[in-house]
Design a protein around this motif. Sequence first.
Motif, PDB file in Angstrom:
ATOM      1  N   VAL A   3     -24.630   6.726  -4.121  1.00  0.00           N
ATOM      2  CA  VAL A   3     -23.849   5.798  -4.591  1.00  0.00           C
ATOM      3  C   VAL A   3     -23.423   4.620  -3.937  1.00  0.00           C
ATOM      4  CG1 VAL A   3     -22.154   4.918  -5.739  1.00  0.00           C
ATOM      5  CG2 VAL A   3     -22.802   7.588  -5.460  1.00  0.00           C
ATOM      6  N   VAL A   4     -24.446   3.237  -4.956  1.00  0.00           N
ATOM      7  CA  VAL A   4     -23.748   2.106  -4.596  1.00  0.00           C
ATOM      8  C   VAL A   4     -22.343   2.035  -5.031  1.00  0.00           C
ATOM      9  CG1 VAL A   4     -24.728  -0.137  -4.204  1.00  0.00           C
ATOM     10  CG2 VAL A   4     -26.415   1.382  -3.870  1.00  0.00           C
ATOM     11  N   VAL A   5     -21.506   0.853  -4.609  1.00  0.00           N
ATOM     12  CA  VAL A   5     -20.620   0.146  -5.375  1.00  0.00           C
ATOM     13  C   VAL A   5     -20.230  -0.517  -4.831  1.00  0.00           C
ATOM     14  CG1 VAL A   5     -19.105   1.587  -3.369  1.00  0.00           C
ATOM     15  CG2 VAL A   5     -18.219   0.693  -5.501  1.00  0.00           C
ATOM     16  N   ALA A   6     -19.779  -2.032  -5.735  1.00  0.00           N
ATOM     17  CA  ALA A   6     -19.399  -3.256  -5.264  1.00  0.00           C
ATOM     18  C   ALA A   6     -18.661  -3.929  -6.325  1.00  0.00           C
ATOM     19  CB  ALA A   6     -20.289  -3.946  -5.153  1.00  0.00           C
ATOM     20  N   ASP A   7     -17.018  -4.690  -6.119  1.00  0.00           N
ATOM     21  CA  ASP A   7     -16.437  -5.541  -6.953  1.00  0.00           C
ATOM     22  C   ASP A   7     -16.767  -6.772  -6.725  1.00  0.00           C
ATOM     23  OD1 ASP A   7     -14.817  -5.677  -9.167  1.00  0.00           O
ATOM     24  OD2 ASP A   7     -13.360  -6.291  -6.944  1.00  0.00           O
ATOM     25  N   GLN A   8     -18.824  -6.303  -6.705  1.00  0.00           N
ATOM     26  CA  GLN A   8     -18.300  -8.007  -7.254  1.00  0.00           C
ATOM     27  C   GLN A   8     -19.292  -8.935  -8.714  1.00  0.00           C
ATOM     28  OE1 GLN A   8     -17.762  -9.103  -3.880  1.00  0.00           O
ATOM     29  NE2 GLN A   8     -19.313 -10.426  -4.326  1.00  0.00           N
ATOM     30  N   ILE A   9     -18.131  -8.286  -9.100  1.00  0.00           N
ATOM     31  CA  ILE A   9     -18.040  -9.302 -10.579  1.00  0.00           C
ATOM     32  C   ILE A   9     -17.202 -10.011 -10.827  1.00  0.00           C
ATOM     33  CG2 ILE A   9     -17.750  -8.280 -12.994  1.00  0.00           C
ATOM     34  CD1 ILE A   9     -17.266  -5.226 -12.118  1.00  0.00           C
TER      35      ILE A   9
END
Length: 380
Positions: free
Chosen positions: A100-106
């Motif tokens: 899983v790749v997770v990021a909050d780069q939104i």
Amino acid sequence: MSLIIDEHRQYLVDPTRLAAFQAAVALVVRPGYVVLDLASGSGIMGLLACVAGAKRVYSIEMGGMVAVAREVAHANGFGDRVVFIKGFSAHVDLPEKIDVVVADQIGNFGFNAGIIQYFADARRRFLKPEGVTLPLRMSLMLVPLDAPDLFGHVDFWNTSPAGFDFRSTRLLAANTGYQVNLSPGSVCGDPVCIANVDLNHATTEPFHGEATAVIRRAGTMHGLGGWFTAELAAGISMTNSPLAPEKIQRRQVYFPIDRAVQVTEGDLVRIRMMVRPTDSLVNWNVDVLNGNSGFKIDSFRHSTWKGMLIPTEDLRYTQPGYKPRLNPRGEGRRTVVNLCDGVRTLSEIEDEVFRLHPDLFRNRDEAAVFVAEVVTRYSE
């Protein structure tokens, strides 16, 4: 003065954002999974993954927050499961594949904080064939605005501050996307989806979208408001929409039009938008049509390309015939790079750079700072 710590405090005090990610991570991450937390900041996503049972988390952060996240992980008993890597994810290699790749780069308008580029690279190099991204996908939303206060950001340049003529700047201002807090009362039409982005498959290629919004309240239209809705995992979403009863604490975007235009209920706003994610370049074309006759009331063509600040001094560097050569500081950087041979110590490199470039530095301490700027970026 650094406000990085307070920036991350603001992320952590947003209960809607935290609850959405907590639920999504708990749903997606299974015991034994290996997780990649991109641009990890405070490390909160990695901690959530550990709680969900992740065997290992790779936490990549290019800024100083990596030190904060490392201490927090140890303080919470997860120091043995989180591997911290200081660097830019596109320049980092990992020893194993990821579930899983997770990021909050939104960003405020979804794509504009780099999530498309980061995920595209991570999918190509790190993610298992059956692996997933979190978020899964996002929708970019636009709505007509009656917002004279926001239009004032543009029309200000037609005034004469201190008696001086700044009108030449207005073209730049009219082709800029503004990060703002949209008021629900400024919305004068139906929100429309201009693009759906599948983050499990999206590339960094430009994408286009078309939609038509209906004016629901007569008044004056001053441009478009933009926001995103992100599906983090199946059935779990978050949004920064000003119309949502539970929105995350993130501003939206205002895309102006060149002239205010009078609209009546039932009029149509036809929108075409092109986005280049890697350049954060956005073109927005807006046609305002009479709802009964279809007659075009007004038409606008805007692009953040026209809003870019490109001094003529910098244009020469883009000419194919330009023959670049290093300035004194460039020569100094080349010296540092050449001296990083895996044999010399940092102290020896500092001494040599100070000796070879006496005109660049007033003292050895300045040379040491100069060397550190290069070494921290390019050495290993």
